[in-house]
Design an enzyme around this catalytic site. Structure first.
Site, short mmCIF file in Angstrom:
data_model
loop_
_atom_site.label_atom_id
_atom_site.label_comp_id
_atom_site.label_asym_id
_atom_site.label_seq_id
_atom_site.Cartn_x
_atom_site.Cartn_y
_atom_site.Cartn_z
N ARG A 18 0.82 -1.23 0.00
CA ARG A 18 0.00 0.00 0.00
C ARG A 18 0.85 1.27 0.00
O ARG A 18 0.44 2.28 0.59
CB ARG A 18 -0.96 0.03 1.20
CG ARG A 18 -2.06 -1.02 1.15
CD ARG A 18 -3.24 -0.54 0.32
NE ARG A 18 -4.22 -1.61 0.19
CZ ARG A 18 -5.33 -1.69 0.92
NH1 ARG A 18 -5.62 -0.76 1.80
NH2 ARG A 18 -6.16 -2.69 0.73
N ARG A 32 -3.46 6.60 1.17
CA ARG A 32 -4.01 7.80 1.80
C ARG A 32 -3.09 8.50 2.79
O ARG A 32 -3.35 9.64 3.15
CB ARG A 32 -5.33 7.45 2.50
CG ARG A 32 -6.47 7.24 1.52
CD ARG A 32 -7.61 6.49 2.18
NE ARG A 32 -7.18 5.13 2.48
CZ ARG A 32 -7.95 4.19 3.06
NH1 ARG A 32 -9.17 4.50 3.42
NH2 ARG A 32 -7.48 2.99 3.28
N ARG A 61 -6.47 11.29 -6.04
CA ARG A 61 -7.73 10.56 -5.91
C ARG A 61 -8.91 11.52 -6.02
O ARG A 61 -9.92 11.20 -6.66
CB ARG A 61 -7.80 9.80 -4.58
CG ARG A 61 -8.95 8.80 -4.59
CD ARG A 61 -9.11 8.08 -3.29
NE ARG A 61 -9.52 9.00 -2.23
CZ ARG A 61 -10.02 8.63 -1.07
NH1 ARG A 61 -10.19 7.36 -0.80
NH2 ARG A 61 -10.35 9.53 -0.17
N ASP A 86 -6.71 -2.88 -7.53
CA ASP A 86 -7.25 -3.53 -6.34
C ASP A 86 -7.59 -4.98 -6.66
O ASP A 86 -7.94 -5.29 -7.80
CB ASP A 86 -8.50 -2.80 -5.83
CG ASP A 86 -8.80 -3.21 -4.39
OD1 ASP A 86 -8.22 -2.63 -3.47
OD2 ASP A 86 -9.60 -4.14 -4.19
N TYR A 134 -14.76 -12.12 -0.31
CA TYR A 134 -15.46 -10.86 -0.57
C TYR A 134 -16.67 -11.08 -1.48
O TYR A 134 -17.72 -10.46 -1.31
CB TYR A 134 -14.51 -9.83 -1.19
CG TYR A 134 -13.48 -9.30 -0.21
CD1 TYR A 134 -13.79 -8.24 0.64
CD2 TYR A 134 -12.21 -9.87 -0.11
CE1 TYR A 134 -12.86 -7.76 1.55
CE2 TYR A 134 -11.28 -9.39 0.79
CZ TYR A 134 -11.61 -8.34 1.62
OH TYR A 134 -10.69 -7.87 2.53
C1 LIG Z 1 -7.95 -7.37 0.85
C2 LIG Z 1 -7.37 -6.46 -0.21
C3 LIG Z 1 -8.06 -5.44 -0.92
N1 LIG Z 1 -7.15 -4.86 -1.77
C4 LIG Z 1 -5.94 -5.45 -1.63
C5 LIG Z 1 -6.06 -6.48 -0.68
C6 LIG Z 1 -4.98 -7.46 -0.30
C7 LIG Z 1 -3.98 -6.88 0.62
C8 LIG Z 1 -4.50 -6.56 1.99
O1 LIG Z 1 -4.82 -7.51 2.74
O2 LIG Z 1 -4.58 -5.36 2.30
C9 LIG Z 1 -4.70 -5.18 -2.37
C10 LIG Z 1 -4.41 -3.81 -2.80
N2 LIG Z 1 -5.17 -2.68 -2.67
C11 LIG Z 1 -4.53 -1.62 -3.21
C12 LIG Z 1 -3.31 -2.09 -3.77
C13 LIG Z 1 -2.41 -1.20 -4.60
C14 LIG Z 1 -1.01 -1.38 -4.54
C15 LIG Z 1 -0.33 -1.01 -3.24
O3 LIG Z 1 0.02 0.17 -3.07
O4 LIG Z 1 -0.08 -1.94 -2.42
C16 LIG Z 1 -3.22 -3.45 -3.48
C17 LIG Z 1 -2.09 -4.42 -3.77
C18 LIG Z 1 -4.99 -0.23 -3.25
C19 LIG Z 1 -6.06 0.19 -2.34
N3 LIG Z 1 -7.23 -0.47 -2.05
C20 LIG Z 1 -8.01 0.29 -1.24
C21 LIG Z 1 -7.33 1.51 -0.98
C22 LIG Z 1 -7.89 2.67 -0.19
C23 LIG Z 1 -8.92 3.33 -1.04
C24 LIG Z 1 -8.99 4.80 -0.91
O5 LIG Z 1 -8.15 5.52 -1.48
O6 LIG Z 1 -9.92 5.24 -0.25
C25 LIG Z 1 -6.11 1.46 -1.68
C26 LIG Z 1 -5.06 2.53 -1.77
C27 LIG Z 1 -9.38 -0.07 -0.75
C28 LIG Z 1 -9.61 -1.46 -0.32
N4 LIG Z 1 -9.36 -2.57 -1.07
C29 LIG Z 1 -9.67 -3.69 -0.34
C30 LIG Z 1 -10.20 -3.27 0.90
C31 LIG Z 1 -10.66 -4.21 2.01
C32 LIG Z 1 -10.19 -1.90 0.91
C33 LIG Z 1 -10.76 -0.99 1.97
C34 LIG Z 1 -9.85 -0.84 3.12
C35 LIG Z 1 -9.06 0.41 2.99
O7 LIG Z 1 -9.66 1.43 2.69
O8 LIG Z 1 -7.83 0.34 3.22
C36 LIG Z 1 -9.50 -5.07 -0.81
#
Ligand SMILES: Cc1c2[nH]c(c1CCC(=O)O)Cc1[nH]c(c(CCC(=O)O)c1C)Cc1[nH]c(c(CCC(=O)O)c1C)Cc1[nH]c(c(C)c1CCC(=O)O)C2
Length: 341
Positions: free
Chosen positions: A23, A27, A36, A73, A150
């Protein structure tokens, strides 16, 4: 082969471990929040190749990481298969649910995914042109079990209860969903590699809730199938597997699946993992992301402890899970100074 991440993945022990963060585009960075906002929302950002490439590059400019991870994602794949997907502000993802054979039958087949995912491949192409020469580009997908949790529940769940319930009540539907995801993930990752991804990572964030034979059937077996198919199509492609919270099942996971590197969460001790997991090859991890919120001497001490614990074998420094929105961007500089000296 000069890129440090590729050298570590090939089994080389380096004097200073290469580093990136899960990540790392996110944010906690003001420039991410700005881009964003320009995109409108998170999913529009994922599907806008110019802006998705821009946020991928932001943490590299700030910190000089050794790898970039494609900005996308794991839930884009279910969307490409026909699930509805949206993000509730402050809460997380929401999807249409899979409760039985009728929901499964409404999904598209694997050939249909590229129509939706084409912008992701375009992001990869832009990145492979624009990344500094020494930086490795990592593509990724969710592992079938995690993505299925999910799709079945329609949201994130603390214990993956709905997925376990479907697995118990309607094994055929559950297994068919895992199968479809396995096949679609092969095609999705393969297309990322064709677009320029040099390494792929499989995120099995909820692997820890699979016990006993279920872990073999739904964490090990799909990963093994995906990795074998990818390596057949792209000989030499390095793969990182992240069976989060697998605990004692981290042992032998690389051998059992064919992964070149196992990513470790921060619930396992680095010394234990050096002795029991790193003996099979490269490991990645595993700093507690909360230390990037709290910082201080503990951040430096713990970072150095992890570097030292893994210093006798191939290691890619990373966090045990994603950096959180409340992390202090300055603490990332402190972590890097503790790694690189
Ligand atoms: C379970 C999972 C998801 N997404 C992901 C996983 C597996 C890794 C982990 O366990 O965290 C993987 C993921 N999600 C994102 C990336 C991008 C690459 C990186 O920078 O790592 C990667 C590799 C961007 C993201 N994916 C998400 C964000 C935040 C969204 C935003 O900008 O509001 C980002 C940067 C949103 C997301 N996406 C997901 C959830 C549960 C959420 C909400 C939780 C949160 O807000 O952190 C599903």
């Amino acid at each position: 082969m000069t890129k440090t991440i590729l050298r570590a993945l090939a089994g080389e022990t380096l004097p200073v471990p290469p580093v990136w963060m899960m990540r790392q585009a996110g944010r906690y960075l003001p420039e991410y929040r700005e881009t964003r906002a320009k995109a409108g929302d998170f999913l529009s950002l994922c599907y806008n190749p110019d802006l998705a490439a821009e946020v991928t590059l932001q943490p590299l400019r700030r910190y000089g990481f050794d790898a970039a991870i494609l900005f996308a994602d794991i839930l884009l794949l279910p969307q490409a298969l026909g699930s509805d997907l949206w993000f509730e502000t402050g809460e997380g993802p929401r999807l249409s649910t899979i409760t039985g054979p009728a929901d499964l039958a409404r999904l598209k087949d694997r050939d249909a995914i590229h129509e939706t995912l084409a912008p992701v491949y375009e992001t990869v192409r832009i990145l492979s042109r624009e990344l500094p020469k020494e930086v490795t580009l990592i593509g990724f997908a969710g592992a079938p079990w995690t993505v299925a949790t999910y799709m079945i529940a329609g949201r994130g769940t603390p214990d993956q209860g709905p997925a376990h319930a479907l697995k118990a009540a309607d094994r055929a539907t559950f297994a068919a969903l895992i199968d479809l995801l396995t096949e679609a993930t092969i095609d999705y990752l393969s297309a990322q590699v064709e677009a320029g991804a040099e390494v792929v990572k499989l995120f099995d964030s909820w692997a820890g809730s699979l016990k006993g034979q279920d872990f073999d059937d739904f964490a090990v077996a799909p990963a093994k199938r995906i990795i074998a198919a990818l390596k057949a199509r792209h000989p030499g492609l390095p793969v990182i597997a992240f069976p989060r919270e697998a605990r004692e099942r981290y042992v032998g996971f690389a051998k059992a699946t064919g992964a070149d590197c196992v990513a470790l969460d921060n619930s396992v001790a680095a010394d234990w993992a050096a002795e029991n997991v790193q003996t099979d090859g490269c490991v990645q991890g595993n700093l507690d992301p909360s230390l990037l919120v709290t910082g201080g001497e503990a951040l430096v001490t713990e970072t150095r402890r992890i570097v030292k614990a893994f210093s006798n074998g191939p290691h890619i420094f990373n966090l045990g899970h994603g950096i959180t929105p409340d992390a202090d961007p300055e603490n990332v500089h402190r972590m890097l100074a503790a790694i690189r000296g």
